[in-house]
Design a protein around this motif. Structure first.
Motif, mmCIF file in Angstrom:
data_model
loop_
_atom_site.group_PDB
_atom_site.id
_atom_site.type_symbol
_atom_site.label_atom_id
_atom_site.label_comp_id
_atom_site.label_asym_id
_atom_site.label_seq_id
_atom_site.Cartn_x
_atom_site.Cartn_y
_atom_site.Cartn_z
ATOM 1 N N LEU A 281 0.860 -1.100 0.022
ATOM 2 C CA LEU A 281 -0.003 0.142 0.085
ATOM 3 C C LEU A 281 0.852 1.015 0.042
ATOM 4 C CD1 LEU A 281 -3.012 -0.922 2.496
ATOM 5 C CD2 LEU A 281 -2.737 -0.950 -0.096
ATOM 6 N N ASP A 282 2.092 1.110 0.447
ATOM 7 C CA ASP A 282 3.015 2.509 0.573
ATOM 8 C C ASP A 282 4.069 2.584 -0.300
ATOM 9 O OD1 ASP A 282 4.440 0.409 1.512
ATOM 10 O OD2 ASP A 282 5.177 1.272 3.162
ATOM 11 N N GLY A 283 3.901 1.613 -1.362
ATOM 12 C CA GLY A 283 4.791 1.705 -2.349
ATOM 13 C C GLY A 283 4.952 0.429 -3.173
ATOM 14 N N PHE A 284 6.097 0.299 -4.166
ATOM 15 C CA PHE A 284 6.554 -0.956 -4.899
ATOM 16 C C PHE A 284 8.096 -1.012 -5.041
ATOM 17 C CE2 PHE A 284 6.890 2.179 -8.113
ATOM 18 C CZ PHE A 284 7.853 1.906 -8.740
ATOM 19 N N VAL A 285 8.521 -2.395 -5.239
ATOM 20 C CA VAL A 285 9.616 -2.575 -5.597
ATOM 21 C C VAL A 285 9.590 -3.030 -6.905
ATOM 22 C CG1 VAL A 285 11.811 -3.952 -4.821
ATOM 23 C CG2 VAL A 285 10.238 -3.337 -3.267
ATOM 24 N N PRO A 286 10.584 -2.320 -7.978
ATOM 25 C CA PRO A 286 10.536 -2.875 -9.470
ATOM 26 C C PRO A 286 11.557 -4.192 -9.566
ATOM 27 C CG PRO A 286 12.282 -1.045 -8.783
ATOM 28 C CD PRO A 286 11.451 -1.253 -7.576
ATOM 29 N N ALA A 287 10.843 -4.897 -10.402
ATOM 30 C CA ALA A 287 11.347 -6.153 -11.079
ATOM 31 C C ALA A 287 12.906 -5.832 -11.644
ATOM 32 C CB ALA A 287 10.808 -6.924 -12.139
ATOM 33 N N ASP A 288 13.592 -7.168 -11.915
ATOM 34 C CA ASP A 288 14.986 -6.968 -12.274
ATOM 35 C C ASP A 288 14.706 -6.916 -13.759
ATOM 36 O OD1 ASP A 288 16.153 -7.542 -9.842
ATOM 37 O OD2 ASP A 288 16.206 -9.586 -10.201
ATOM 38 N N LEU A 289 15.800 -6.768 -14.340
ATOM 39 C CA LEU A 289 15.913 -6.498 -16.049
ATOM 40 C C LEU A 289 15.489 -7.767 -16.434
ATOM 41 C CD1 LEU A 289 19.193 -4.286 -16.464
ATOM 42 C CD2 LEU A 289 16.933 -3.787 -16.509
ATOM 43 N N PRO A 290 14.950 -7.875 -17.579
ATOM 44 C CA PRO A 290 14.379 -6.631 -18.391
ATOM 45 C C PRO A 290 13.105 -6.450 -18.096
ATOM 46 C CG PRO A 290 14.139 -8.643 -19.684
ATOM 47 C CD PRO A 290 14.880 -9.175 -18.302
ATOM 48 N N ALA A 291 12.374 -7.127 -17.179
ATOM 49 C CA ALA A 291 10.946 -6.934 -16.745
ATOM 50 C C ALA A 291 10.639 -5.570 -16.108
ATOM 51 C CB ALA A 291 10.687 -8.194 -15.605
#
Lengths: 431, 166
Positions: A281-291
């Protein structure tokens, strides 16, 4: 052979020549691979607009159809075989594209919807994170609008300066002041080959100077990757963009290649499904490359088609493609000049091996739009207009040009048909 | 080639080679507007001098001048438009524009008037030389070339303060 050394093709690399058109390519058999060339016969199609988009061989069309008929599901995160087959198809295409441009790590290949989106990704992600007041971006006056407008949009928000490498009279880059122009520059946006006049740029030379000045280089390779051997490690650029549809692949897919460490440090571009490791709810963690840079369902069938296009071009050999186009360009410049004389003006470099298979020209005072209209009545497809390069048009001192461009399925017969149709337009407008 | 000859009628080529009212007017008192065809790079500049903008629809086009560059269709359309508009009232110019756009199968309402009726209802005789451009309809990508001058005329009328007819 690389983009930088194309001007001096190794004669020992030449395949046996064909007596009829001097090309190492068996063009009639290649023409037979492209259904559209035999489907439009009244008048016969003389397709000379491949710089805008190439035609598609049966192998590409079949691969996409096979994918939809046998392997289609959404990719990633499913346990069933079909989803795994689709995922494998996507990742296999990524690996083929990586190999095609000399990239060692397929995770450095980001699939986008086209090269324009690829440049916007670099601008909006790397650019937004790294550019601000007091910085500068260096572009050339050869650039396509796709390599101009995204930087102008960002400059309006961030307040950095845009500088322009000027052109010589024959539309080559004037690099006499390059070192001074690079002072304070953080990114150089550069085309490998002009889509209007075919000028090949000295990529490696500019990259070395840019790196010395502490700038990264983003190469617009839309016109070079389909037509010439390309190796990102030899070119030593930091980002490279190109599109699928100009290299026998489908529309709807473009490519961004970037150095892994740069891509890893960049924030995501588009947000959504598929580009995250975790969402709270307070944010996100991006995926690794290339996704990380591929939010949403990717263009899976288009990637499969692009992979098949890579296979098709590699079977021919990119050295052979380049050699064929130098020969055809030389033939076109010689025969059109002989036949049309002083009525013809060819824009850009005079030496065929300093340019790609693109010819922008003027004939008498006939406006390019009118000229193209008459050519169309003979089945000859050329493109009139500013070719999305209005700054270059202003350098050339014209509002528009007529542009003919060729590819593996064109031969000297197509050039002869072009010449005859141009002559006919002269008869029509000034009998 | 017959389609081509229908497109490039002799009168069109005549206006292209010898454009009427070519030049500039001093701004002010004249008004000026630029039009671009973003696809092919054609540019039209229209200068317009009304006798008295306060007269609205009854104001008379005292002088008109055309600048810019482009293909034979865009430039001849501008030339013929200038010849047809000069000396006529704003109301007459609007009617002419409606008739022309109707011939081009364009029905938007850019001049503030209401375009009524299908293209076949248009009175081509009112268009004079401009009727020679009717062959353009067979070449849909060229319609924008033919209408560029007229869209620019709508803009310059707005600049001159006679944007709406009511």
């Amino acid at each position: 052979m690389t983009i930088d050394t194309m001007g001096t093709p190794d004669p020992n690399a030449s395949a046996p020549t064909r007596p009829d058109n001097g090309s190492a390519l068996d063009v009639p058999s290649i023409k037979a691979d492209f259904p559209i060339l035999s489907n439009r016969i009244d008048p016969p199609l003389v397709f000379l607009d491949s710089a805008a988009s190439s035609q598609k061989p049966t192998a590409v069309l079949d691969a996409m159809r096979h994918y939809y008929e046998y392997d289609h599901a959404n990719v990633h995160r499913a346990a069933y075989d079909l989803a795994e087959a689709a995922t494998n198809a996507l990742e296999s295409a990524r690996a083929k594209v990586a190999g095609f441009i000399g990239a060692t790590d397929p995770a450095e290949i980001i699939f986008t919807k086209n090269a324009t989106e690829s440049i916007n990704l670099v601008a909006r992600s790397w650019g937004a994170a790294n550019l601000g007041e007091g910085d500068a971006v260096l572009l050339t006056q050869l650039e396509h609008h796709a390599d101009i407008v995204p930087w102008q949009q960002l400059a309006a928000e961030k307040g950095f300066e845009i500088r322009w490498i000027p052109l010589t009279a024959d539309a080559q880059l004037d690099l006499s002041d390059l070192d001074r122009m690079l002072d304070g520059v953080k990114l150089v946006g550069l085309t490998a080959m002009s889509n209007v006049v075919g000028t090949l740029t000295p990529v490696r030379h500019i990259t070395e100077a840019a790196h010395t000045a502490g700038a990264v280089v983003c190469l617009d390779a839309c016109q070079s990757v389909p037509h010439t051997p390309t190796d990102v490690s030899e070119l030593d650029v930091d980002f490279m963009v190109f599109s699928g549809h100009k290299m026998c692949g489908p529309t709807g897919i473009g490519v961004l290649w970037g150095r892994r460490h740069l891509l890893e440090d960049m924030p995501p571009f588009l947000g959504g499904g598929g580009m995250i490791l975790d969402v709270r709810l307070d944010g996100f963690v991006p995926a690794d490359l290339p996704a990380k840079f591929e939010a949403g369902t990717p263009p899976i069938a288009e990637a499969v088609g692009l992979g098949a296009a890579v296979d098709y071009l590699e079977a021919i050999g990119m050295e052979v493609v380049r050699e064929h186009e130098i020969r055809l360009t030389a033939y076109a410049m010689r025969s059109l000049t002989e036949r049309l004389g002083d009525d013809l003006t060819i824009h850009g470099p005079a030496e065929p091996d300093l340019r790609g298979g693109v010819l922008s020209f003027a004939y008498r005072d006939i406006h390019p739009h009118d000229l193209s209209q008459v050519l169309n009545s003979y089945g000859v497809c050329v493109r009139p207009g500013h070719h999305c390069a209005k700054p270059l048009m202003r350098c050339l001192g014209v509002g528009a040009t007529a542009r003919a461009s060729w590819y593996i399925y064109n031969d000297t017969d197509d050039i002869d048909a072009l010449a005859a149709a141009i002559e006919a337009s002269g008869d029509f407008f000034s009998p | 080639m017959s389609d081509l000859e229908d497109l490039y009628r002799e009168i069109i080529l005549d206006h292209y080679r010898s454009p009427r009212n070519r030049g500039e007017l001093a701004v002010p008192p004249a008004s000026r507007a630029e039009g671009f065809n973003p696809l092919c790079g054609d540019e039209i500049v229209v200068y317009l001098q009304l006798d008295d903008p306060a007269k609205g629809d009854e104001a008379v086009v005292q002088d008109i001048a055309i600048g810019g560059q482009g293909c034979s269709i865009s430039q001849s359309s501008a030339s013929m438009m200038s010849a047809a508009a000069k000396g006529h009232t704003v109301a007459e110019v609007r009617e002419l524009s409606s008739a022309f756009k109707s011939m081009m199968s364009v029905h938007e309402d850019e001049l503030g008037g209401t375009v009524a009726g299908a293209p076949e209802d248009a009175d081509l005789s009112a268009l004079g030389d401009l009727a020679a451009l009717r062959g353009v309809v067979q070449f849909p990508v060229r319609i924008k070339c033919a209408t560029l001058a007229w869209n620019t005329l709508a803009e310059v009328l707005a600049q001159a303060g006679v944007a709406t007819s009511e």
